[in-house]
Scaffold this motif. Structure first.
Motif: not given
Length: 354
Positions: A99-105, A159-167
């Motif tokens: 929830w708190s990350l929902r607006k993160r790019h 998708r979360l892996r992509g966000v974490a690695r900025q891929k």
């Protein structure tokens, strides 16, 4: 603040991976429940004879005198429900944590909400499976719902892996052959569910012919009559032999079409080394599935082999999604390289003009 975000992403990665593995377990336990005819081991829902654990035979007889208790089947059914409930709690946990990350790019918030919606619908279909007495339409949709939860959980994890690695990923377009292969896989999964829910697994005898014929006698209209009457107990099926033959035979034809589409996909992306490996894995799993399907027919559908065949379908769906993910990554790398090259060319051009 940054450490808090990274910590949440790590927990979400663990949670979604666990959810993916647990969904596979739920699908396989559900398949085993059906294979041992335990789908109606408990005549009510969500409890079993009104209890959250399997009651005594005496209590069951008072609660449902028309449905004698088979404790072994009831426990199989309740085990499936317990694991499915745990899976639902994992989905709620993933949505709450995100929830708190929902607006993160690039955070896949919509995927999280879709997963929550699907798991709620899946729970409703679990209830309908019991209350409508294994109505084939509901059983098939329940199976497809399980695969939907699996794909969404795995996609959320990737998708979360992509966000974490900025891929960065490539364009959202699916691609013609990817779309065809995915569509045929969904169709084949639905046909497999229709085969099992109508008990047509051995309606065709012999491989590669069916009942000694290349085009056997079939009743396609009745086999795919989707407005079957609601009310009868569909345990062991209600269709006649030629209708079940039609279901089984069309499932075989679906496998041929799916195999052709996967072969074309492998040929189309053969020049990408990373894709070649993962698509080769997809093709290998498909070939193993064909062998398992043939053995199920030749060996008269032993329970353990039928369960492995279901597991093969699960891994085929997972492998195709991983292949598409790899393609999206490859497309993203190519796009990023192209943008970077244009940027360098622009800087050189600006320098020369000065």
């Amino acid at each position: 603040m940054q450490e808090s975000i990274e910590s949440r992403l790590k927990w979400l990665l663990r949670l979604t991976l666990l959810g993916t593995l647990l969904t596979i377990l739920v699908i396989l336990v559900g398949a085993w429940t059906r294979l041992v005819d335990a789908g109606l081991g408990c005549p009510d829902w969500p409890g079993c004879y009104g209890r959250l654990v399997v009651p005594s035979s005496e209590y069951a007889a008072m609660r449902h005198p028309d449905v004698p208790l088979d404790a072994s089947k009831a426990w199989v059914e309740m085990a499936h429900r317990y694991i499915a409930t745990l899976l639902g709690m994992l989905v709620i946990g993933a949505v709450t944590l995100g929830w708190s990350l929902r607006k993160r790019h690039q955070y896949p918030w919509r995927t999280s909400l879709l997963l929550l919606a699907v798991i709620i619908v899946q729970g409703a279909f679990g209830a309908f499976t019991v209350t409508l007495k294994l109505w084939p339409q509901v059983v098939t949709l329940h199976l497809l719902g399980g695969f939907s939860v699996l794909i969404l959980f795995l996609w959320l994890h990737l998708r979360l892996r992509g966000v974490a690695r900025q891929k960065a990923l490539g364009p959202k377009r699916t691609g013609l052959w990817w779309g065809i292969a995915a569509g045929l896989l969904v169709l084949q999964l639905a046909l497999g569910g229709w085969v099992t829910s109508n008990y047509a697994g051995i309606a065709c005898q012999g491989i590669p012919t069916c009942n000694g014929q290349w085009w056997p006698g079939m009743d396609i209209k009745e086999g795919f009559h989707l407005t079957q009457t609601v009310g009868p107990n569909y345990l062991h099926g209600q269709l006649h032999a030629e209708a079940r033959t039609a279901i089984h035979f069309i499932h075989r034809l679906g496998a041929v079409l799916l195999g052709l589409s996967l072969a074309i996909l492998l040929y189309r992306y053969w020049h990408y080394r990373a894709l070649r490996r993962v698509l080769g894995g997809v093709m290998s799993i498909f070939c193993l599935q064909v062998i398992l399907g043939a053995l199920n027919v030749l060996m008269w559908l032993p329970l353990w082999l039928a369960l492995i065949h279901t597991a093969g379908a699960v891994f085929l769906a997972v492998a195709l999604l991983l292949a598409w993910w790899q393609w999206r990554l490859e497309s993203g790398d190519i796009l990023a390289a192209h943008v970077d090259e244009n940027d360098r060319a622009g800087r050189v051009s600006t320098g020369l003009s000065k």
